[in-house]
Motif scaffolding. Structure first.
Motif, short mmCIF file in Angstrom:
data_model
loop_
_atom_site.label_atom_id
_atom_site.label_comp_id
_atom_site.label_asym_id
_atom_site.label_seq_id
_atom_site.Cartn_x
_atom_site.Cartn_y
_atom_site.Cartn_z
N SER A 168 0.81 -1.21 0.00
CA SER A 168 0.00 0.00 0.00
C SER A 168 0.85 1.27 0.00
N GLU A 169 0.18 2.39 -0.04
CA GLU A 169 0.84 3.70 -0.07
C GLU A 169 0.31 4.56 1.07
N HIS A 170 1.17 4.84 2.06
CA HIS A 170 0.80 5.72 3.17
C HIS A 170 1.93 6.71 3.43
N HIS A 171 1.57 7.97 3.58
CA HIS A 171 2.56 9.04 3.69
C HIS A 171 2.63 9.61 5.11
N ASN A 172 3.85 10.02 5.48
CA ASN A 172 4.07 10.73 6.75
C ASN A 172 3.50 9.94 7.92
N SER A 173 3.78 8.64 7.94
CA SER A 173 3.21 7.75 8.95
C SER A 173 4.31 7.17 9.83
N PRO A 233 -3.78 15.85 5.43
CA PRO A 233 -3.62 17.03 4.56
C PRO A 233 -2.20 17.56 4.45
N LEU A 234 -1.39 17.45 5.52
CA LEU A 234 -0.02 17.97 5.47
C LEU A 234 0.79 17.28 4.37
N SER A 235 0.72 15.96 4.30
CA SER A 235 1.48 15.24 3.27
C SER A 235 0.87 15.45 1.89
N THR A 236 -0.45 15.57 1.81
CA THR A 236 -1.07 15.83 0.52
C THR A 236 -0.60 17.16 -0.06
N ARG A 237 -0.53 18.19 0.79
CA ARG A 237 -0.04 19.48 0.31
C ARG A 237 1.41 19.38 -0.15
N ALA A 238 2.22 18.61 0.56
CA ALA A 238 3.62 18.45 0.16
C ALA A 238 3.74 17.73 -1.17
N LEU A 239 2.93 16.71 -1.39
CA LEU A 239 2.97 15.96 -2.64
C LEU A 239 2.48 16.80 -3.83
N GLN A 240 1.60 17.73 -3.56
CA GLN A 240 0.98 18.50 -4.64
C GLN A 240 1.37 19.98 -4.61
N MET A 267 -1.74 6.08 -5.31
CA MET A 267 -2.71 7.15 -5.10
C MET A 267 -2.56 8.19 -6.21
N LEU A 268 -3.29 7.97 -7.29
CA LEU A 268 -3.06 8.65 -8.56
C LEU A 268 -3.24 10.16 -8.49
N GLN A 269 -4.02 10.66 -7.54
CA GLN A 269 -4.26 12.11 -7.50
C GLN A 269 -2.96 12.90 -7.36
N HIS A 270 -1.91 12.27 -6.80
CA HIS A 270 -0.66 12.99 -6.56
C HIS A 270 0.30 13.00 -7.75
N TYR A 271 0.06 12.15 -8.76
CA TYR A 271 1.13 11.85 -9.71
C TYR A 271 0.74 12.07 -11.16
N SER A 272 1.79 12.17 -11.99
CA SER A 272 1.62 12.21 -13.43
C SER A 272 1.23 10.81 -13.93
N PRO A 273 0.13 10.68 -14.66
CA PRO A 273 -0.21 9.37 -15.23
C PRO A 273 0.90 8.81 -16.11
N LEU A 286 -0.95 -3.37 -11.35
CA LEU A 286 -1.09 -1.95 -11.03
C LEU A 286 -2.49 -1.72 -10.46
N GLY A 287 -2.55 -1.53 -9.14
CA GLY A 287 -3.79 -1.14 -8.49
C GLY A 287 -3.75 0.35 -8.24
N VAL A 288 -4.83 1.05 -8.56
CA VAL A 288 -4.90 2.50 -8.42
C VAL A 288 -6.04 2.87 -7.50
N GLY A 289 -5.78 3.82 -6.59
CA GLY A 289 -6.79 4.28 -5.66
C GLY A 289 -7.00 5.78 -5.75
N LYS A 290 -8.14 6.22 -5.23
CA LYS A 290 -8.53 7.63 -5.30
C LYS A 290 -8.17 8.40 -4.03
N ALA A 291 -7.95 7.69 -2.92
CA ALA A 291 -7.70 8.33 -1.63
C ALA A 291 -6.34 9.02 -1.62
N PRO A 292 -6.08 9.91 -0.66
CA PRO A 292 -4.78 10.59 -0.60
C PRO A 292 -3.67 9.76 0.01
N GLY A 293 -4.00 8.75 0.80
CA GLY A 293 -2.95 7.94 1.43
C GLY A 293 -2.25 8.65 2.56
#
Length: 342
Positions: free
Chosen positions: A44-49, A115-122, A79-85, A105-112
């Protein structure tokens, strides 16, 4: 048994242990899963954990492919929302070129993450120009559907996600709604309902009803569930009773599920506060002995037409996790634990 069993591992960090130890156990579990006859092993993909070590599934998948021989390895999910396809397609084409016909290749919609890590990724993404998840997924699909018989070309009119593998990675959309099911069907992807996150039987039934109505003939139906197996029913029940989720509601935003009260409080802070409430909920866990659990899986298989179960083992203690996975695996094929981990 007329369904497949696979595993999803989040590389949990046990109390007093290190991330390196958690990742070493993930590697051992992948080898055990291969010996036991599990079909796939996803990470899986989990950030800042501080409690989950797996932040980059494509990198961990490469390591696991090199330490196994036959089992399919993949992401559960990116977590595709963060990345270039385009970059995601390159990553998984490269993995597929290294390990033909073993990559998922499994793709998910969640941020993983919160909000702090999501802002850093994006941080470099202009919100006004950000593509929708559906548009990103369709772009990714276009890059993945490549004819490997054609040579890669250096032509500014043609964009390919190189290297082009001889066998494309298998593609899975991870979701928990009828909308996700229909999107997977429209692209010809397999669909995995995230039952270990969303435990509503009504939502599961609605999503799979939409999926079975629209899915392509060869697409598979997967269901991910939290499962704990022990040598006795009482041991499994004791472990299952420790499992909870925390559902966070802030203003009129969509609710978010997190694993601990501390994470729920952090989510509220990182989101800027506001009117909120946090609900502690018992996590939906299937538990028991191997025979008891297989009977429950068989019931899901018959009721919903499940082709494959992706098993998530929601315990941190390394010994309990090994026991759960090996005991459940005895329903596939007998395996000697010491031999798998030597």
């Amino acid at each position: 048994m007329n369904y497949r069993l696979s595993l999803l591992d989040q590389s949990p960090i046990a109390a007093g242990a290190t991330a390196a130890a958690a990742l070493a156990q993930t590697t051992s579990l992948a080898r055990l899963a291969e010996a036991a006859g599990y079909h796939r092993f996803w990470v899986s993909e989990h950030h800042n954990s501080a409690t989950l070590a797996g932040s980059a599934p494509e990198i961990l998948a490469a390591w696991l492919l090199a330490h196994t021989r036959t089992i399919r390895i993949g992401s559960g999910g990116v977590m595709l929302q963060h990345y270039s396809p385009y970059k995601v397609a390159e990553n998984f084409h490269l993995l597929s070129a290294l390990a033909p016909d073993r990559v998922d290749l499994g793709v998910g919609k969640a941020p993983g993450g919160l909000p702090l890590s999501t802002r850093a990724l994006q941080q470099e993404v202009d919100a006004s120009r950000q593509l929708s998840f559906e548009d990103k997924l369709r772009q990714l699909n276009d890059f993945l559907v490549a004819d490997a018989a054609l040579p890669a070309v250096a032509d500014d009119a043609v964009l390919q996600a190189t290297p082009l593998p001889t066998v494309e990675p298998q593609r899975f959309l991870l979701g928990a709604s009828p909308e996700s099911a229909r999107l997977a069907a429209s692209l010809g992807w397999h669909f995995a309902f995230a039952g270990f996150i969303q435990s509503s039987e009504t939502l599961l039934a609605d999503a799979l009803r939409a999926w079975h109505r629209e899915r392509p003939a060869q697409a598979q139906t997967l269901l991910s569930l939290s499962v704990i197996v022990a040598r006795t029913h009482e041991e499994a029940r004791s472990l299952a009773q420790e499992q909870h989720n925390y559902r966070v509601y802030i203003d009129d935003r969509n609710p978010v599920n997190v694993l601990t009260q501390e994470m729920a409080d952090a989510f509220v802070r990182q989101s800027g506060g506001g009117r909120h409430r946090i609900e502690k909920q018992a996590r939906q866990v299937i538990y028991g002995t191997s025979d008891e659990v297989h009977r429950q899986l068989q019931a899901y298989h018959q009721r919903y037409g499940i082709d494959e179960f992706i098993i998530h083992t929601p315990v941190v203690d390394p010994k309990a996790r090994l026991t759960s996975i090996s005991e459940l695996g005895c329903g596939i094929r007998s395996v000697t634990l010491s031999g798998a981990l030597s």
